[in-house]
Design an enzyme around this catalytic site. Structure first.
Site, short mmCIF file in Angstrom:
data_model
loop_
_atom_site.label_atom_id
_atom_site.label_comp_id
_atom_site.label_asym_id
_atom_site.label_seq_id
_atom_site.Cartn_x
_atom_site.Cartn_y
_atom_site.Cartn_z
N ARG A 184 -0.26 -2.85 15.66
CA ARG A 184 1.12 -2.67 15.21
C ARG A 184 1.84 -1.68 16.13
NH1 ARG A 184 -0.14 -1.87 8.77
NH2 ARG A 184 -1.40 -3.75 8.55
N ASP B 26 2.16 -15.88 -0.31
CA ASP B 26 3.22 -14.96 0.11
C ASP B 26 3.36 -14.99 1.62
OD1 ASP B 26 1.61 -13.00 1.50
OD2 ASP B 26 1.28 -11.88 -0.34
N ARG C 25 1.68 -8.78 9.39
CA ARG C 25 1.35 -7.40 9.78
C ARG C 25 0.00 -7.28 10.45
NH1 ARG C 25 4.26 -3.67 7.15
NH2 ARG C 25 2.64 -2.12 6.80
N LYS D 190 -7.55 -13.10 -1.02
CA LYS D 190 -6.24 -13.09 -0.35
C LYS D 190 -6.40 -13.14 1.16
CE LYS D 190 -1.93 -10.29 -0.29
NZ LYS D 190 -1.83 -9.41 0.86
N GLN E 193 -5.58 -5.10 -6.60
CA GLN E 193 -5.97 -5.58 -5.27
C GLN E 193 -7.02 -4.65 -4.69
OE1 GLN E 193 -4.59 -3.81 -2.17
NE2 GLN E 193 -6.16 -4.92 -1.04
N TYR F 243 -9.27 -3.40 -1.54
CA TYR F 243 -9.73 -3.33 -0.15
C TYR F 243 -11.20 -2.97 -0.27
CZ TYR F 243 -5.19 -3.54 2.22
OH TYR F 243 -3.99 -3.95 2.74
N SER G 208 -1.92 -2.23 -5.34
CA SER G 208 -2.78 -2.03 -4.16
C SER G 208 -3.85 -0.95 -4.41
CB SER G 208 -1.90 -1.59 -2.98
OG SER G 208 -2.70 -1.18 -1.89
N GLY H 190 0.78 -1.23 0.00
CA GLY H 190 0.00 0.00 0.00
C GLY H 190 0.81 1.28 0.00
N GLY I 94 7.01 -13.99 3.94
CA GLY I 94 8.28 -14.52 4.44
C GLY I 94 9.25 -15.00 3.37
N THR J 226 -8.54 -8.55 -0.76
CA THR J 226 -7.85 -8.85 0.50
C THR J 226 -8.86 -8.94 1.64
OG1 THR J 226 -5.84 -7.81 -0.29
CG2 THR J 226 -6.04 -8.05 2.09
N HIS K 154 -0.44 -11.69 5.37
CA HIS K 154 -0.15 -10.26 5.21
C HIS K 154 1.26 -9.94 5.71
CE1 HIS K 154 -2.76 -6.69 4.15
NE2 HIS K 154 -1.69 -6.05 4.56
N ARG L 203 12.16 -14.91 1.09
CA ARG L 203 13.34 -14.04 1.06
C ARG L 203 14.42 -14.54 0.12
NH1 ARG L 203 10.02 -11.46 2.77
NH2 ARG L 203 9.76 -10.48 4.81
C1 FNR Z 1 1.48 -4.89 2.59
N1 FNR Z 1 0.53 -5.85 2.22
C2 FNR Z 1 -0.63 -5.44 1.59
N2 FNR Z 1 -1.51 -6.38 1.16
C3 FNR Z 1 -2.63 -6.01 0.50
O1 FNR Z 1 -3.41 -6.87 0.12
N3 FNR Z 1 -2.85 -4.67 0.24
C4 FNR Z 1 -2.02 -3.70 0.64
O2 FNR Z 1 -2.23 -2.53 0.39
C5 FNR Z 1 -0.88 -4.08 1.39
N4 FNR Z 1 -0.02 -3.15 1.88
C6 FNR Z 1 1.15 -3.52 2.45
C7 FNR Z 1 2.07 -2.56 2.85
C8 FNR Z 1 3.30 -2.94 3.34
C9 FNR Z 1 4.29 -1.89 3.75
C10 FNR Z 1 3.66 -4.31 3.41
C11 FNR Z 1 5.02 -4.75 3.87
C12 FNR Z 1 2.74 -5.27 3.06
C13 FNR Z 1 0.83 -7.28 2.38
C14 FNR Z 1 1.54 -7.82 1.16
O3 FNR Z 1 0.69 -7.86 0.05
C15 FNR Z 1 2.07 -9.24 1.38
O4 FNR Z 1 1.03 -10.06 1.84
C16 FNR Z 1 3.25 -9.29 2.36
O5 FNR Z 1 4.08 -8.17 2.21
C17 FNR Z 1 4.06 -10.55 2.11
O6 FNR Z 1 5.01 -10.70 3.08
P1 FNR Z 1 6.55 -10.27 2.93
O7 FNR Z 1 7.05 -10.73 1.57
O8 FNR Z 1 6.59 -8.78 3.07
O9 FNR Z 1 7.17 -10.99 4.07
#
Ligand code: FNR
Length: 379
Positions: free
Chosen positions: A180, A306, A279, A252, A143, A145, A121, A92, A308, A171, A276, A310
């Site tokens: 958070r 998705d 998060r 998702k 994607q 929301y 996003s 996002g 983790g 999502t 996510h 890396r």
């Molecule tokens: C996200 N993610 C996310 N997912 C989604 O569906 N819409 C969004 O706008 C966002 N925004 C978002 C912002 C930030 C800063 C992060 C790090 C993540 C989640 C993202 O799509 C995804 O599921 C995770 O980032 C995957 O995990 P890793 O690869 O960051 O570990």
């Protein structure tokens, strides 16, 4: 080959090859508020760490005498022919990770250069139409929301269709933002400062809800955004969601096999196993540990994954556990922070090169060869 032979020839790459260094340098390059928003997760970030370390519990078992001199990483995803199974997850605030504030456009340009699709996003610094124009020949996904305002949801989806997106990813795990601590302690939620709301301010339905249609009044925009942001959908809403589009519909955030079965019965085209990136809710399983049950319940439906990932080894393991496509979030955000479009391309190419080399060395030349039999659980 280029990456490898450059290194053999003594050319030192400008950008880090190892994820730990990429992360470290991104933490220095990004503004502290953006860094903590991107890098942080829910609670004490146990689940976020587990997402990464759980991959270490799986080991690939190499096969010899395979002659894997040619590899084929291509995949058919919803009828789209992709060169590889890699995806860029929706992020996002990716707009803010780019030095010029246009990280969404940079990500779309990296998609065009690499063939790795971007899932754009809803929370974007540039309107989806502008993002889609940068995709080149690479397909892109939008994607959603899902807002509480159904007219707005319908408008966003029909705009995505008109802009040429090839699928809608809804999502489900973020109708409310998770606990958070990093952001709560700094009051740092970029969208509540009016960042990355361009898909709203450019939307005719959203604008019609604003006092005097004033999309330049940040306060009014943020208040209107906050009032419609999260819709806690139930199964009763799935037929409506399905009716929004004839494009592939992917949900998702599904980690429970029963949810996968119900989504499949409700006519979705794909499920997306993700927490996510840790998060949203702390205390959960690593996403990779939820994947086998999701794949089982999906029973042939495409499964995106998705959280983790890396390294190339992680990509290979997720594929072996049944993912059809594998997404990365933070790694490409860090690449963007360090090197713009080139930085994202560097991260994607390095990940693909490692994936390809592991498939070569371990003797699994195609994605079809990667099955759970390629893995053993560590004792
Ligand atoms: C996200 N993610 C996310 N997912 C989604 O569906 N819409 C969004 O706008 C966002 N925004 C978002 C912002 C930030 C800063 C992060 C790090 C993540 C989640 C993202 O799509 C995804 O599921 C995770 O980032 C995957 O995990 P890793 O690869 O960051 O570990």
């Amino acid at each position: 080959h280029e990456i490898y032979f450059n290194a053999l020839g003594g050319v030192v790459p400008e950008l880090p090859m190892a994820f730990a260094e990429l992360e470290q340098r991104a933490s220095e390059a990004l503004a502290p508020s953006v860094w903590s928003y991107v890098a942080g997760g829910a609670g004490d970030e146990f689940t976020q760490r587990e997402n990464v370390t759980a991959f270490e519990q799986w080991g690939l078992v190499p096969r010899m005498f395979v002659g894997a001199s040619k590899r084929d990483l291509s995949v058919d995803l919803f009828g789209l022919k992709l060169d590889s199974p890699l995806l860029m997850c929706p992020v996002g605030v990716i707009g803010l990770c780019g030095q010029d504030g246009h990280g969404d456009l940079a990500t779309a340009r990296a998609a065009a250069r690499t063939g790795v699709p971007m899932v754009a996003s809803t929370l974007s610094a540039d309107p989806m139409e502008d993002v889609a124009k940068e995709f080149g020949d690479t397909p892109g996904f939008f994607q959603l929301y899902t807002p509480t305002d159904r007219d707005l949801a319908e408008s966003l989806v029909s705009r995505a269709e008109a802009a040429g997106f090839k699928g809608i990813v809804v999502t489900m795990d973020t109708w409310v933002t998770g606990w958070r601590p990093r952001d709560l302690s700094t009051g740092n939620f970029p969208q509540l400062r009016g960042h990355c709301l361009s898909n709203y301010t450019s939307d005719p339905v959203f604008r019609s809800r604003l006092p005097q249609g004033r999309a330049d009044d940040t306060q009014a925009v943020v208040m209107q955004f906050a009032s419609v942001f999260g819709n806690p959908l139930t199964w009763d809403d799935l037929p409506w969601l399905r009716s929004l589009t004839s494009l592939p519909l992917i949900v998702k955030g599904l980690c429970h096999p029963e949810d996968v079965r119900r989504a499949k019965d409700g006519g979705v085209d794909g499920v997306y196993c993700s927490n996510h990136g840790g998060r949203q809710a702390n205390g959960g399983l690593a996403a990779i540990d939820a994947l086998p049950d999701v794949v089982d319940a999906a029973d042939g439906l495409p499964v995106l994954f998705d959280s983790g990932v890396r390294s190339g080894a992680d990509v290979v393991k997720a594929l072996a556990l049944g993912a059809t496509a594998v997404g990365i979030g933070r790694p490409y955000a860090y690449g963007l922070a360090l090197g713009g479009v080139d930085g994202i391309v560097h991260v994607l190419r390095s990940l693909l090169a490692e994936t390809d080399l592991i498939m070569a060395v371990d003797g699994y030349p195609t994605l079809a060869d990667l099955t759970p039999q390629a893995l053993r659980r560590r004792r």
